[in-house]
Design a protein around this motif. Structure first.
Motif, PDB file in Angstrom:
ATOM      1  N   LYS A 175       0.801  -1.183   0.023  1.00  0.00           N
ATOM      2  CA  LYS A 175      -0.008   0.129  -0.020  1.00  0.00           C
ATOM      3  C   LYS A 175       1.052   1.221  -0.146  1.00  0.00           C
ATOM      4  N   GLU A 176       0.876   2.068  -1.151  1.00  0.00           N
ATOM      5  CA  GLU A 176       1.699   3.341  -1.121  1.00  0.00           C
ATOM      6  C   GLU A 176       3.004   2.979  -0.948  1.00  0.00           C
ATOM      7  N   GLY A 177       3.335   1.857  -1.817  1.00  0.00           N
ATOM      8  CA  GLY A 177       4.875   1.468  -1.713  1.00  0.00           C
ATOM      9  C   GLY A 177       5.261   0.903  -0.563  1.00  0.00           C
ATOM     10  N   LYS A 178       4.572   0.542   0.476  1.00  0.00           N
ATOM     11  CA  LYS A 178       4.981  -0.045   1.497  1.00  0.00           C
ATOM     12  C   LYS A 178       4.598  -1.061   2.026  1.00  0.00           C
ATOM     13  N   ASP A 230      -6.029  -6.316  -4.332  1.00  0.00           N
ATOM     14  CA  ASP A 230      -4.940  -6.026  -3.589  1.00  0.00           C
ATOM     15  C   ASP A 230      -3.505  -6.627  -4.001  1.00  0.00           C
TER      16      ASP A 230
END
Length: 359
Positions: free
Chosen positions: A313-316, A342
């Motif tokens: 999520k958002e690169g994390k 997802d």
């Protein structure tokens, strides 16, 4: 000769100068941070039309037999493994004080009957005498009638008391409540027995094994997906290779402590080959078309404390706790804080920390 030596030296000098000027280039592809992670997605698809669950056989009827009153075991007529019929005498108990109580109750009943007979006869005579005017006062006649009714009421009371004592005396004869087999015998002649609690050891344990109950616990995730119109298939570990089919006979219609619903399948056992306590594998048919969220098997991180997948999520990295459902060859059904589409790590491990940047 000198010219050859000179040529060799010249070549060495040239090679040495080239090595200092131009270094060899490494043509292998360097790995980037992105190559460390393989990213996939959560998919939604219809799984197999059935789910495999363990089941356990239980007797169709089972009862722990206790004595109803404090007494001693006088005679045991059965032992472990005995086949019995309904109403068969299993054991005889004795309670000496009970016999005296029965005799006392019978004596009081007889005494009450005699008193009632005397009162009845007295009232009859007074009533006959009252036909002659002035022979008997109305008050005496009314008193005689009241005494007769009171004595008759005492008779009814003592009769009920005597019958109750006879019923209690019948408790000394322990009889089988249904056809079955004695699977436990915990007392012998001379033992002191009495009314027991559920945690106490019973005198006898009787089971009806002509028909058994196959109990299966359905997880909460599948409760609304079970297809009651199809037969379940089951195989017992003790009898491999023999596939059995039957409809679901009944269900609890409530979830237990383990968040699962108990269902039962009636299994005929006329030949007594099956025994209570046996385990089997049961295929529960599911409603066709039901879809579930699935992830690759390698995407689930399992530890002693939790099971989770790593979402991106958002690169994390974000940990999402899941519970496993149907496990296939390459995909596993999961339930948790995830949805179809997802992004997840396909080869997740506990080396990835929550909040870590995933490029």
């Amino acid at each position: 000769m000198r010219s050859k030596i000179f040529a060799v030296l010249l070549s060495a000098i040239v090679l040495s100068s080239c090595s200092h000027a131009d270094k060899p280039v490494d043509m292998t592809e360097k790995k980037t941070a992105a190559d460390k992670f393989e990213i996939g997605t959560v998919s939604e698809k219809a799984l197999s039309s059935y789910v495999r669950l363990p089941g356990q056989l239980k007797p169709f009827n089972e009862v722990n037999i206790f004595a109803k009153i404090n007494s001693f075991v006088k005679q045991m007529n059965v032992d472990r493994g005995s086949l019995v019929k309904k109403g068969q005498l299993l054991a005889v108990l004795e309670a000496p004080e009970m016999l005296s109580q029965v005799q006392s109750a019978n004596a009081r009943f007889l005494q009450a009957q005699e008193s009632a007979n005397a009162s009845r006869e007295k009232y009859r005579r007074l009533k006959e005498a009252a036909k002659e005017e002035g022979a008997v006062s109305p008050l005496d006649l009314d008193n005689a009638l009241s005494k007769m009714k009171a004595d008759e009421a005492v008779v009814l009371s003592e009769r009920s008391n005597a019958a109750s004592m006879r019923d209690i005396q019948s408790y000394l004869n322990i009889r089988a409540p249904f056809d079955g087999m004695i699977v436990q015998r915990n007392v012998s002649s001379g033992a002191l027995v009495g009314p027991g609690k559920s945690t106490d050891q019973p005198m006898l344990v009787l089971q009806d094994t002509r028909k058994l109950r196959l109990e299966v616990m359905i997880p909460e995730a599948y409760v609304d997906k079970v297809d009651l119109k199809q037969k379940v298939s089951f195989v017992f570990n003790a009898l491999p290779g023999k596939d059995n089919k039957a409809f679901i006979s009944r269900s609890a219609n409530a979830l237990g402590n383990q968040r699962s619903e108990a269902i039962e399948v009636d299994v005929p056992n006329a030949d007594q080959r099956l025994k209570p306590g046996m385990y089997g594998e049961v295929k529960i048919p599911l409603v066709l078309g039901a879809k579930s969220l699935t992830v690759p098997n390698s995407a689930i991180v399992r530890s002693t404390e939790r099971e989770y997948v790593i979402k991106i999520k958002e690169g994390k990295a974000v940990f999402a706790d899941v519970k496993e459902g149907v496990i296939g060859d390459d995909h596993t059904e999961v339930f948790g804080n995830i949805k179809a589409g997802d992004k997840i790590l396909l080869h997740a491990s506990d080396e990835v920390k929550e909040g870590q940047a995933i490029d």
